[in-house]
Design a protein around this motif. Sequence first.
Motif, PDB file in Angstrom:
ATOM      1  N   THR A  82       0.826  -1.209   0.000  1.00  8.18           N
ATOM      2  CA  THR A  82       0.000   0.000   0.000  1.00  8.18           C
ATOM      3  C   THR A  82       0.861   1.260   0.000  1.00  8.18           C
ATOM      4  O   THR A  82       0.624   2.187  -0.789  1.00  8.18           O
ATOM      5  N   VAL A  83       1.866   1.289   0.857  1.00 12.80           N
ATOM      6  CA  VAL A  83       2.753   2.459   0.935  1.00 12.80           C
ATOM      7  C   VAL A  83       3.468   2.667  -0.398  1.00 12.80           C
ATOM      8  O   VAL A  83       3.560   3.789  -0.910  1.00 12.80           O
ATOM      9  N   THR A  84       3.965   1.584  -0.983  1.00 15.14           N
ATOM     10  CA  THR A  84       4.693   1.685  -2.246  1.00 15.14           C
ATOM     11  C   THR A  84       3.788   2.181  -3.373  1.00 15.14           C
ATOM     12  O   THR A  84       4.182   3.061  -4.158  1.00 15.14           O
ATOM     13  N   LEU A  85       2.583   1.637  -3.463  1.00 14.13           N
ATOM     14  CA  LEU A  85       1.657   2.067  -4.524  1.00 14.13           C
ATOM     15  C   LEU A  85       1.268   3.535  -4.374  1.00 14.13           C
ATOM     16  O   LEU A  85       1.285   4.294  -5.356  1.00 14.13           O
ATOM     17  N   LEU A  86       0.915   3.938  -3.163  1.00 10.23           N
ATOM     18  CA  LEU A  86       0.485   5.323  -2.958  1.00 10.23           C
ATOM     19  C   LEU A  86       1.620   6.313  -3.161  1.00 10.23           C
ATOM     20  O   LEU A  86       1.452   7.338  -3.827  1.00 10.23           O
ATOM     21  N   MET A  87       2.780   6.005  -2.609  1.00  6.47           N
ATOM     22  CA  MET A  87       3.908   6.920  -2.786  1.00  6.47           C
ATOM     23  C   MET A  87       4.399   6.894  -4.231  1.00  6.47           C
ATOM     24  O   MET A  87       4.826   7.922  -4.758  1.00  6.47           O
ATOM     25  N   GLY A  88       4.345   5.730  -4.853  1.00  6.23           N
ATOM     26  CA  GLY A  88       4.744   5.631  -6.255  1.00  6.23           C
ATOM     27  C   GLY A  88       3.838   6.458  -7.158  1.00  6.23           C
ATOM     28  O   GLY A  88       4.302   7.128  -8.083  1.00  6.23           O
ATOM     29  N   PHE A  89       2.536   6.432  -6.866  1.00  8.10           N
ATOM     30  CA  PHE A  89       1.584   7.230  -7.637  1.00  8.10           C
ATOM     31  C   PHE A  89       1.888   8.725  -7.477  1.00  8.10           C
ATOM     32  O   PHE A  89       1.945   9.474  -8.456  1.00  8.10           O
ATOM     33  N   GLY A  90       2.101   9.153  -6.225  1.00  2.40           N
ATOM     34  CA  GLY A  90       2.443  10.556  -5.985  1.00  2.40           C
ATOM     35  C   GLY A  90       3.745  10.946  -6.667  1.00  2.40           C
ATOM     36  O   GLY A  90       3.853  12.019  -7.269  1.00  2.40           O
ATOM     37  N   PHE A  91       4.739  10.062  -6.587  1.00  2.00           N
ATOM     38  CA  PHE A  91       6.022  10.321  -7.239  1.00  2.00           C
ATOM     39  C   PHE A  91       5.839  10.469  -8.747  1.00  2.00           C
ATOM     40  O   PHE A  91       6.360  11.405  -9.357  1.00  2.00           O
ATOM     41  N   PHE A  92       5.086   9.554  -9.346  1.00  2.00           N
ATOM     42  CA  PHE A  92       4.853   9.572 -10.795  1.00  2.00           C
ATOM     43  C   PHE A  92       4.174  10.870 -11.235  1.00  2.00           C
ATOM     44  O   PHE A  92       4.596  11.517 -12.201  1.00  2.00           O
ATOM     45  N   ILE A  93       3.139  11.274 -10.519  1.00  2.00           N
ATOM     46  CA  ILE A  93       2.402  12.495 -10.870  1.00  2.00           C
ATOM     47  C   ILE A  93       3.316  13.721 -10.756  1.00  2.00           C
ATOM     48  O   ILE A  93       3.339  14.576 -11.653  1.00  2.00           O
ATOM     49  N   MET A  94       4.079  13.804  -9.672  1.00  2.00           N
ATOM     50  CA  MET A  94       4.946  14.972  -9.491  1.00  2.00           C
ATOM     51  C   MET A  94       6.129  14.959 -10.461  1.00  2.00           C
ATOM     52  O   MET A  94       6.530  16.011 -10.952  1.00  2.00           O
ATOM     53  N   ALA A  95       6.669  13.779 -10.737  1.00  2.00           N
ATOM     54  CA  ALA A  95       7.799  13.691 -11.666  1.00  2.00           C
ATOM     55  C   ALA A  95       7.380  14.109 -13.076  1.00  2.00           C
ATOM     56  O   ALA A  95       8.155  14.746 -13.799  1.00  2.00           O
ATOM     57  N   ARG A  96       6.157  13.775 -13.474  1.00  2.00           N
ATOM     58  CA  ARG A  96       5.660  14.183 -14.794  1.00  2.00           C
ATOM     59  C   ARG A  96       5.575  15.693 -14.916  1.00  2.00           C
ATOM     60  O   ARG A  96       5.722  16.250 -16.003  1.00  2.00           O
TER      61      ARG A  96
END
Length: 125
Positions: A82-96
């Motif tokens: 759960t932590v990996t998916l949620l933080m990964g999603f946030g990372f992906f959105i901000m990195a874009r």
Amino acid sequence: MKTKKVIFVVLGCICLGLGTVGVFLPILPTTPFYLLTVFFFANSSQKLHDWFLSTELYKKHLQSYVEKKGMLMKTKVSIITTVTLLMGFGFFIMARKGIWIPCIILVVVWTLHMVYFLLFVKTIR
């Protein structure tokens, strides 16, 4: 009832509610909210504290962690996923969008989560 006890009862109820919502929505972490619930209830009312310790929610999500200082592999995998998916999603959105400082903060926080759960929380078989 003293003001401090009333505040602790209210905070305990809020944490209980948020932790229970976290059981059904993986966005909210269940375990930290239930740990706070135990703390607030223990410092406000022995009756509330004893009640919470007897609930299935406590027994399923916290009892093994509190008593044995560890977690079942299933619980650890669920939390890490759960932590990996949620933080990964946030990372992906901000990195874009090219927002790099929050991305670095997320990587540091994620790394600390992994170190804590993999090295410091004992796995119960």
